[in-house]
Design a protein around this motif. Structure first.
Motif, short mmCIF file in Angstrom:
data_model
loop_
_atom_site.label_atom_id
_atom_site.label_comp_id
_atom_site.label_asym_id
_atom_site.label_seq_id
_atom_site.Cartn_x
_atom_site.Cartn_y
_atom_site.Cartn_z
N ASP A 43 89.65 42.20 -49.35
CA ASP A 43 89.10 43.12 -50.36
C ASP A 43 88.63 44.42 -49.73
N LYS A 44 88.03 44.32 -48.54
CA LYS A 44 87.57 45.53 -47.86
C LYS A 44 88.74 46.38 -47.39
N ALA A 45 89.76 45.73 -46.87
CA ALA A 45 90.91 46.46 -46.31
C ALA A 45 91.62 47.31 -47.36
N VAL A 46 91.83 46.74 -48.55
CA VAL A 46 92.59 47.48 -49.56
C VAL A 46 91.80 48.66 -50.12
N ARG A 47 90.48 48.69 -49.85
CA ARG A 47 89.64 49.79 -50.32
C ARG A 47 89.45 50.88 -49.27
N LEU A 48 90.25 50.83 -48.22
CA LEU A 48 90.17 51.84 -47.16
C LEU A 48 90.36 53.24 -47.75
N GLN A 49 89.47 54.15 -47.39
CA GLN A 49 89.50 55.49 -47.96
C GLN A 49 90.72 56.28 -47.47
N GLN A 50 91.43 56.91 -48.38
CA GLN A 50 92.63 57.67 -48.03
C GLN A 50 92.36 58.80 -47.04
N PRO A 51 91.22 59.54 -47.16
CA PRO A 51 90.95 60.59 -46.15
C PRO A 51 90.91 60.04 -44.72
N MET A 52 90.45 58.81 -44.56
CA MET A 52 90.45 58.20 -43.23
C MET A 52 91.87 58.00 -42.72
N VAL A 53 92.76 57.58 -43.64
CA VAL A 53 94.16 57.39 -43.27
C VAL A 53 94.79 58.71 -42.87
N SER A 54 94.58 59.74 -43.68
CA SER A 54 95.16 61.06 -43.41
C SER A 54 94.65 61.61 -42.08
N SER A 55 93.35 61.44 -41.82
CA SER A 55 92.76 61.91 -40.57
C SER A 55 93.37 61.18 -39.38
N HIS A 56 93.59 59.89 -39.54
CA HIS A 56 94.18 59.09 -38.47
C HIS A 56 95.59 59.57 -38.14
N VAL A 57 96.37 59.83 -39.18
CA VAL A 57 97.74 60.30 -38.97
C VAL A 57 97.74 61.68 -38.31
N LEU A 58 96.88 62.57 -38.76
CA LEU A 58 96.81 63.91 -38.17
C LEU A 58 96.41 63.85 -36.70
N LYS A 59 95.51 62.94 -36.37
CA LYS A 59 95.10 62.79 -34.97
C LYS A 59 96.27 62.35 -34.11
N VAL A 60 97.03 61.36 -34.59
CA VAL A 60 98.18 60.88 -33.82
C VAL A 60 99.26 61.94 -33.74
N ARG A 61 99.47 62.68 -34.83
CA ARG A 61 100.44 63.77 -34.79
C ARG A 61 100.03 64.83 -33.77
#
Length: 248
Positions: A43-61
């Protein structure tokens, strides 16, 4: 050692298990705690905030200024595997620390299950982002996470219930599958999730509690193998990386 393999059932809102679980290697209280951890972690995992995902991808990029989407996805895979392997080894290492009992190690392993589910969801949403897929709906996120964790069983269930064709189904659950079908998929996947994934984790919890450093190898190595299977399932779900980034 007896393996932990109770007949756990799923219903919307949570999981349940039989009262008689005394013969599965872990005590009833420990087993119930793992089930609760799995439910809370999902339940916690599926509620992961999208800005966190976007920030993670930008960091790796940012690590690959001239990299392709394939380069970024490979980095996401390596980072994910390092994360889940490291957490598993850390729990195994706790078994050899002075004053740390096996029940405490089991409790730590339960927390590590939650962290592992969260890391898996972050990895999957980051890969989806690179593919230009925005997964914001919680039920569709649940479908992706459960299906990847269940491997071929999950992929087959998605194809059968959602009536998708082909092995690259991840984009279809956003673009082509109606919510009614998504909910049916999640009911099917949910019935298998704790029985298969929970049994695997229960055995690993026992393994991580083995002293004298053996638990370190079991924890790190087994988590790496599980993570690698999740990476393989994600590759099949999403297909080859796109040629270019969506914002290029």
């Amino acid at each position: 050692m007896t393996f932990w393999a109770p007949r756990i059932t799923y219903a919307r809102g949570g999981f349940s298990m039989p009262a008689d679980t005394s013969t599965y290697g872990l005590g009833e209280q420990s087993q119930q705690r793992i089930v609760s951890m799995l439910t809370a972690g999902l339940d916690k995992a599926v509620r992961l905030q999208q800005p966190m995902v976007s920030s993670h991808v930008l960091k790796v990029r940012g690590w690959h200024p001239n990299g392709t989407p394939g380069d970024v996805i490979r980095s996401l895979e390596k980072q994910y595997l390092a994360t889940v392997s490291g957490s598993g080894a850390a729990v195994g290492a706790s078994a050899v620390a002075p004053g740390i009992s096996t029940p405490v190690t089991i409790a730590l392993a339960g927390g590590e299950i939650v962290a592992s589910l969260n890391a898996t969801m972050l990895y999957l949403l980051a890969v989806a982002d690179v593919h230009g897929v925005a997964l914001t709906d919680l039920e569709r996120r649940r479908t992706l996470l459960l299906a990847v964790l269940l491997g071929q069983t999950g992929s087959d269930a998605v194809g059968k219930v959602a009536e998708t064709t082909g092995k690259h189904w991840a984009k279809k659950i956003v673009q082509a599958v109606p919510m009614e079908s998504i909910k049916k998929v999640n009911q099917v996947l949910g019935r298998n999730f704790v029985t298969k994934y929970g049994t695997k984790q229960g055995v690993l919890v026992l393994g991580k509690a083995v002293p004298f450093g053996i638990g370190i190898a079991i924890g790190g190595g087994a988590n790496f193998l599980i993570g690698r299977a999740n990476v393989a399932a994600a590759r099949k779900a999403f297909g080859p990386p796109p040629a270019n980034f969506a914002d290029a």
